[in-house]
Design a protein around this motif. Structure first.
Motif, short mmCIF file in Angstrom:
data_model
loop_
_atom_site.label_atom_id
_atom_site.label_comp_id
_atom_site.label_asym_id
_atom_site.label_seq_id
_atom_site.Cartn_x
_atom_site.Cartn_y
_atom_site.Cartn_z
N GLY A 203 44.31 46.47 50.75
CA GLY A 203 44.07 46.90 49.50
C GLY A 203 42.32 46.46 48.80
O GLY A 203 42.13 46.93 48.10
N GLU A 204 42.04 45.21 49.14
CA GLU A 204 40.70 44.96 48.16
C GLU A 204 39.64 45.70 48.71
O GLU A 204 39.63 46.51 50.03
CB GLU A 204 40.44 43.46 48.73
N ALA B 203 36.14 42.36 42.23
CA ALA B 203 37.31 41.80 41.43
C ALA B 203 38.04 43.01 41.01
O ALA B 203 36.95 44.14 40.44
CB ALA B 203 37.19 41.16 40.54
N PRO B 204 39.01 43.04 40.60
CA PRO B 204 39.59 44.45 40.23
C PRO B 204 39.05 45.26 39.29
O PRO B 204 38.41 46.06 38.40
CB PRO B 204 41.27 44.01 40.03
N ASP B 205 38.42 44.24 38.05
CA ASP B 205 37.27 44.18 36.78
C ASP B 205 36.30 45.10 37.35
O ASP B 205 35.78 45.50 36.33
CB ASP B 205 37.71 43.67 35.72
N GLU B 206 36.54 44.87 38.33
CA GLU B 206 34.20 44.92 38.68
C GLU B 206 34.03 45.96 39.32
O GLU B 206 33.39 47.09 39.45
CB GLU B 206 33.90 43.73 39.69
N VAL B 207 35.70 46.90 39.64
CA VAL B 207 35.51 48.00 40.78
C VAL B 207 34.74 49.24 40.14
O VAL B 207 33.88 49.95 40.55
CB VAL B 207 36.69 48.70 41.25
N ALA B 208 35.39 49.38 39.05
CA ALA B 208 35.37 50.57 38.41
C ALA B 208 33.80 51.31 38.06
O ALA B 208 33.40 52.20 38.24
CB ALA B 208 35.93 50.86 36.90
N PRO B 209 32.91 49.55 37.04
CA PRO B 209 32.33 49.64 36.75
C PRO B 209 30.41 50.05 38.18
O PRO B 209 30.23 50.58 38.02
CB PRO B 209 31.48 48.62 36.67
N ARG B 210 31.41 49.25 39.48
CA ARG B 210 30.60 48.92 40.30
C ARG B 210 30.64 50.59 41.03
O ARG B 210 29.38 51.22 41.87
CB ARG B 210 30.71 48.67 40.90
N GLN B 211 31.33 51.52 40.69
CA GLN B 211 31.61 53.13 41.39
C GLN B 211 30.89 53.68 40.41
O GLN B 211 29.87 54.24 41.00
CB GLN B 211 32.60 52.76 41.41
#
Length: 182
Positions: free
Chosen positions: A114-115, A22-30
């Motif tokens: 884009g996902e 989900a878009p809000d999971e990308v930054a924390p996972r990175q």
């Protein structure tokens, strides 16, 4: 120069596990990947990575010794693979077209361009895991399957080096097999 042109692309079979973020999971996972918190590495994985790097360096200086160590490691990995696993997840081994900057493979359902995917890639036969994020750049339907193409995002230097070494070794093996057939 387009970065993708710097790398060889090969057809291979690797283990793949992926998750659409989900878009809000990308930054924390990175951030977790950058800190090394999501590696899936246990003692065996760390030793395998270090051993593969040393074998590759040794091939230049003492190729026969390096081959002997490689064969012993292959034997160990085969034995390890025959043992029952207590992990609750196993990667699915599937054919891919892979390079050090991205890959494509078939899936059963569409994922939109884009996902962002979290990917756990298992390079075979070494059983090395590469954990990374990837952006879907294309997903095209062909019959009942979809072919997804994804570019890695911020692949660590260590993982990029492991990927390049894997691809070069596989390419060498493919070329040798072709020469034997001719």
């Amino acid at each position: 120069m387009d970065e993708r042109r710097r790398y060889f692309r090969i057809d291979d079979n690797i283990g793949i596990r992926y998750e659409v973020l989900a878009p809000d999971e990308v930054a924390p996972r990175q951030a977790a990947l950058a800190r090394g918190e999501i590696r899936g590495d246990n003692t065996l994985q760390l030793a395998e990575r270090q051993l593969q790097l040393l074998i590759d360096k040794l091939r230049v200086q003492q190729p026969e010794f390096a081959e002997a160590i490689h064969l012993l490691n292959t034997k160990f990995n085969a034995l390890k693979g025959a043992l029952p696993s207590h992990a609750d997840f196993h990667s699915v081994v599937m054919p891919v077209s892979i390079s050090a900057c991205g890959l494509s493979f078939d899936i059963e359902a569409e994922i939109r361009a884009g996902e962002i995917l979290y990917m756990d890639l298992t390079l075979l036969p070494t059983d090395l895991h590469i954990h990374t994020l990837a952006e879907v750049v294309a997903c095209q339907q062909s019959g009942s399957v979809w072919t997804i193409s994804a570019d890695y995002l911020n692949l660590s230097e260590e993982n990029e080096e492991l990927m390049v070494q894997h691809i070069v070794k596989r390419q060498r093996k493919i070329l040798a097999e072709r020469r034997e057939q001719d």
